[in-house]
Structures are given as structure tokens and as C-alpha cells.
Design a protein around this motif. Structure first.
Motif, mmCIF file in Angstrom:
data_model
loop_
_atom_site.group_PDB
_atom_site.id
_atom_site.type_symbol
_atom_site.label_atom_id
_atom_site.label_comp_id
_atom_site.label_asym_id
_atom_site.label_seq_id
_atom_site.Cartn_x
_atom_site.Cartn_y
_atom_site.Cartn_z
ATOM 1 N N GLN A 230 0.806 -1.212 0.000
ATOM 2 C CA GLN A 230 0.000 0.000 0.000
ATOM 3 C C GLN A 230 0.846 1.273 0.000
ATOM 4 O O GLN A 230 0.461 2.281 -0.616
ATOM 5 C CB GLN A 230 -0.987 0.039 1.166
ATOM 6 C CG GLN A 230 -0.379 0.335 2.533
ATOM 7 C CD GLN A 230 -1.446 0.544 3.590
ATOM 8 O OE1 GLN A 230 -1.947 -0.411 4.170
ATOM 9 N NE2 GLN A 230 -1.796 1.792 3.847
ATOM 10 N N GLY A 231 2.001 1.243 0.634
ATOM 11 C CA GLY A 231 2.864 2.422 0.628
ATOM 12 C C GLY A 231 3.357 2.766 -0.761
ATOM 13 O O GLY A 231 3.369 3.935 -1.163
ATOM 14 N N GLU A 232 3.740 1.745 -1.512
ATOM 15 C CA GLU A 232 4.218 1.968 -2.879
ATOM 16 C C GLU A 232 3.088 2.418 -3.796
ATOM 17 O O GLU A 232 3.288 3.269 -4.679
ATOM 18 C CB GLU A 232 4.856 0.679 -3.408
ATOM 19 C CG GLU A 232 6.170 0.355 -2.713
ATOM 20 C CD GLU A 232 6.583 -1.086 -2.943
ATOM 21 O OE1 GLU A 232 7.495 -1.292 -3.773
ATOM 22 O OE2 GLU A 232 6.021 -1.977 -2.310
ATOM 23 N N VAL A 233 1.884 1.872 -3.577
ATOM 24 C CA VAL A 233 0.735 2.310 -4.358
ATOM 25 C C VAL A 233 0.419 3.772 -4.056
ATOM 26 O O VAL A 233 0.143 4.571 -4.971
ATOM 27 C CB VAL A 233 -0.492 1.430 -4.082
ATOM 28 C CG1 VAL A 233 -1.731 1.986 -4.796
ATOM 29 C CG2 VAL A 233 -0.247 -0.004 -4.529
ATOM 30 N N ALA A 234 0.467 4.140 -2.789
ATOM 31 C CA ALA A 234 0.208 5.527 -2.410
ATOM 32 C C ALA A 234 1.211 6.475 -3.066
ATOM 33 O O ALA A 234 0.841 7.554 -3.556
ATOM 34 C CB ALA A 234 0.261 5.674 -0.893
ATOM 35 N N GLN A 235 2.476 6.073 -3.099
ATOM 36 C CA GLN A 235 3.494 6.899 -3.752
ATOM 37 C C GLN A 235 3.240 7.022 -5.249
ATOM 38 O O GLN A 235 3.381 8.105 -5.830
ATOM 39 C CB GLN A 235 4.887 6.307 -3.506
ATOM 40 C CG GLN A 235 5.355 6.410 -2.051
ATOM 41 C CD GLN A 235 6.706 5.751 -1.851
ATOM 42 O OE1 GLN A 235 7.351 5.288 -2.791
ATOM 43 N NE2 GLN A 235 7.146 5.696 -0.598
ATOM 44 N N ALA A 236 2.866 5.909 -5.866
ATOM 45 C CA ALA A 236 2.584 5.921 -7.309
ATOM 46 C C ALA A 236 1.389 6.805 -7.614
ATOM 47 O O ALA A 236 1.369 7.535 -8.622
ATOM 48 C CB ALA A 236 2.348 4.500 -7.805
ATOM 49 N N LEU A 237 0.372 6.750 -6.768
ATOM 50 C CA LEU A 237 -0.816 7.586 -6.971
ATOM 51 C C LEU A 237 -0.474 9.061 -6.826
ATOM 52 O O LEU A 237 -0.919 9.894 -7.619
ATOM 53 C CB LEU A 237 -1.907 7.181 -5.965
ATOM 54 C CG LEU A 237 -3.211 7.967 -6.052
ATOM 55 C CD1 LEU A 237 -3.860 7.799 -7.412
ATOM 56 C CD2 LEU A 237 -4.164 7.529 -4.929
#
Length: 242
Positions: A230-237
């Protein structure tokens, strides 16, 4: 992923045992507290923050690992990812566009239809495919070409991409792994997109986190994968919204 293989393929249990051995040597991406927090929220819906009406859309485009094979409504990776992001203060609506059994070729065929049918244009697309190609022993060159076409179509539509990758079971042979495993890091580098190298790494080899087919994560396994990504997804978003 599918749980049935053609006769020419190796037994699933043997494939997954080999993948498990490989995964045990890798570093874990998630943390136990985060996984527990995710699981606690899933078990207590009151703690799950709903997606705001104006939340940017993330399209989860993949196979059964996204679709939520044999899981209850709300237990799939996209559903739990959405809840975790919003609970953490990251506004997002995650649309589940996973289809169980999809190869990269089947997903490529439905991509345009899927994108055209969205009520709101996705800001970010998570692409999680390739496991069924590997289990069937399909030529890695075909997998690469299909994923390349999927990423190119998303880029053409100005939708940011994040890849969640797969690894070949060692039983398929060194030559197969040499051609298959680099697909995701090489595509990520070429297109300058974020990558989760091995989507199943947090759960593979742990039967407590898998269904009885020893492939698909159960609800607790999904919690672990969400916590790890989820942290990497949040950064990508965040990067996609700039």
C-alpha cells in the motif's frame, strides 16, 4: 491464476514449493503491525474508511490474484487496498478489473473494452498479470509482448502504470526463468514505472495465508499483501496526480 494445468505442465504443488523456496530467500516487504492493522479493519467494517466521492480512481487490472478468487465480497486485494489507503488518509477508489484465469493475451484483448467502460478515467492502473502464462509454460516472449502492449495502451491514454510482478518456478528450468523473470523489471525500467517485483512474496510458502490450492491468498494473505504494497501504491498515486 488458474488451478488446473494442461498435461504438459508441472504439478502446481511442485511449482509452488519451488516458488516458496525462492521467496524464503527474499526480504519481506511488509511488517506484522501493518498486516494486523489491515486485518483488524477488515474484520471491523466500522474502522474501514469509505472512498470519498471525489477520490481518484485506481484500476486493478489483472487475474485472480486481483479478482479475489474464492474470497468474500470486500476481501479481494483491490477492496482491501482501497480501505487501507483511505484509512491512511490517501483518497482513492480502487476498481477491481481482475478476471480469474486471465493470461496476458486474454487481458490484452479486453483492455480497451475495460478502459472504455470505466465511469471515471483511472489516474493509475495496477497491472498484475503473467502467473497463468508461467503456470501454462507459455513462451516468455509472448508474455513480454502482451505486457508491453498493455502498458503502451495505458500510456497512450495518459494513465500512470504500476506493475506487480511474477517469478518463474525453478522447476521450469533456468532458461525459462532467465527469459521470464526479467520481464517486469525491464519493462518497469524502460517505461519508468514503479514495480513490486513479486506480488506473492509476502504469502508464498505459508499455508496459513493461502487457500487450499496453495496458490491464492486467503483473506489474511490479502492483508499481508496489502500491508506490503500500500505504501508503494500511495506513492505511485501521488506521482500520477502531479
Amino acid at each position: 491464476m488458474r488451478t488446473s494445468l494442461p498435461a504438459r505442465s508441472l504439478p502446481i504443488r511442485l511449482l509452488l514449493t519451488s516458488l516458496a523456496a525462492m521467496a524464503l530467500g527474499a526480504c519481506s516487504r511488509g511488517t506484522a503491525p501493518a498486516a494486523l492493522e489491515t486485518r483488524e479493519a477488515a474484520e471491523n467494517p466500522a474502522k474501514a474508511a469509505p472512498a470519498p466521492a471525489d477520490a481518484p480512481v485506481i484500476l486493478a487490472f489483472g487475474d485472480s490474484l486481483y479478482a479475489g478468487y474464492r474470497l468474500q465480497p470486500g476481501e479481494s486485494y483491490p477492496a482491501k487496498l482501497e480501505a487501507a489507503l483511505n484509512r491512511a488518509g490517501v483518497k482513492a477508489r480502487v476498481v477491481n478489473a481482475g478476471v480469474s484465469g486471465d493470461t496476458t493475451a486474454a487481458a490484452r484483448e479486453r483492455l480497451v473494452f475495460t478502459l472504455d467502460g470505466q465511469a471515471a478515467k483511472p489516474v493509475l492502473a495496477l497491472v498484475g498479470l503473467g502467473g497463468n502464462d508461467m503456470l501454462r509454460g507459455l513462451p516468455p516472449a509472448q508474455t513480454r509482448a502482451n505486457l508491453e502492449a498493455i502498458v503502451a495502451e495505458l500510456e497512450r491514454r495518459k494513465i500512470a502504470v504500476m506493475l506487480t510482478g511474477m517469478l518463474a518456478a525453478p522447476n521450469l528450468g533456468a532458461d525459462y526463468a532467465k527469459a521470464f523473470n526479467p520481464i517486469w523489471p525491464e519493462l518497469a525500467k524502460a517505461h519508468k514505472v514503479p514495480l513490486v517485483p513479486f506480488f506473492l512474496q509476502p504469502v508464498i510458502g505459508n499455508d496459513n495465508l493461502l487457500l487450499d490450492d496453495h496458490i491464492h491468498p486467503n483473506a489474511q494473505g490479502v492483508d499481508r499483501i496489502v500491508a506490503a504494497t500500500q505504501g508503494e501504491v500511495a506513492q505511485a498515486l501521488k506521482a500520477a496526480e502531479k
